[in-house]
Design an enzyme around this catalytic site. Sequence first.
Site, PDB file in Angstrom:
ATOM      1  N   SER A   8      10.251  20.250 -22.677  1.00 39.22           N
ATOM      2  CA  SER A   8       9.904  19.044 -21.923  1.00 39.22           C
ATOM      3  C   SER A   8      11.113  18.133 -21.730  1.00 39.22           C
ATOM      4  O   SER A   8      12.068  18.140 -22.509  1.00 39.22           O
ATOM      5  CB  SER A   8       8.798  18.261 -22.632  1.00 39.22           C
ATOM      6  OG  SER A   8       7.578  18.954 -22.599  1.00 39.22           O
ATOM      7  N   GLN A   9      11.034  17.339 -20.682  1.00 42.51           N
ATOM      8  CA  GLN A   9      12.016  16.294 -20.426  1.00 42.51           C
ATOM      9  C   GLN A   9      12.062  15.347 -21.624  1.00 42.51           C
ATOM     10  O   GLN A   9      11.012  14.977 -22.170  1.00 42.51           O
ATOM     11  CB  GLN A   9      11.579  15.533 -19.167  1.00 42.51           C
ATOM     12  CG  GLN A   9      12.457  14.383 -18.752  1.00 42.51           C
ATOM     13  CD  GLN A   9      11.881  13.665 -17.537  1.00 42.51           C
ATOM     14  OE1 GLN A   9      10.899  14.117 -16.946  1.00 42.51           O
ATOM     15  NE2 GLN A   9      12.480  12.549 -17.184  1.00 42.51           N
TER      16      GLN A   9
END
Length: 229
Positions: free
Chosen positions: A80-81
């Site tokens: 994930s970011q």
Amino acid sequence: MVLIFAQRNREMTNQKLSDTYRHKGLRQKLMEELRKKGIYDEAVLTAINTVPRHYFMESSFLEFAYRDQAFPIGASQTISQPYTVAFQTELLQVNRHAKVLEVGTGSGYQTAILCELGAKVFTIERQRELFTKSQQLLGQMGYKPHFFFGDGYKGKSAYGPFQRILVTAGAPCIPSDLIDQLAEGGRMVIPVGDNQVQTMTLIVKNNGKIETTEHGTFIFVPLLKGTDG
């Protein structure tokens, strides 16, 4: 040949787990970037600044490890970011020693952040490849979450209830098993929606009643039932 292969594997592992001053400087910049984007929990920011994200990246993406972006990690999944990781973690409000269920171990990066915050982490992964890789890597890093290969929709009732539940994939609905395993006064953070976009949803259990609030839209890989591998 076997000895040479083993030596190369050790060299690759040692190289991957190298954390240089450059990496630390890039993490510092990432932490400041996340602060400017609205992440205010200093414990979460410190965890982001502490955990080497490049350890969890595929080799072809290592130079981009401290960009605020999501990247592929294999098995059709992503890491994930960093903003998303920080946002979910901040919303979860993790207390030290809290019993946390993480649904979707993935690369293990979010797991490491939870461990860094002092939580007692129980993490489930349905992809055998990712389960094996994250278990090995987090062990090398000194983290000791409880790993389970299985269906995240079902949670882990034998180890509940959990003060916190974090779901790291987009669910079409909120799994009833997870609500049942949420402790009184507990918080669950889960992205809910279709395969295109999800709404970050906070669920709080108070006096047996469920309260939900919405906290913006995000894009996650889908939360799938069953296991793969």
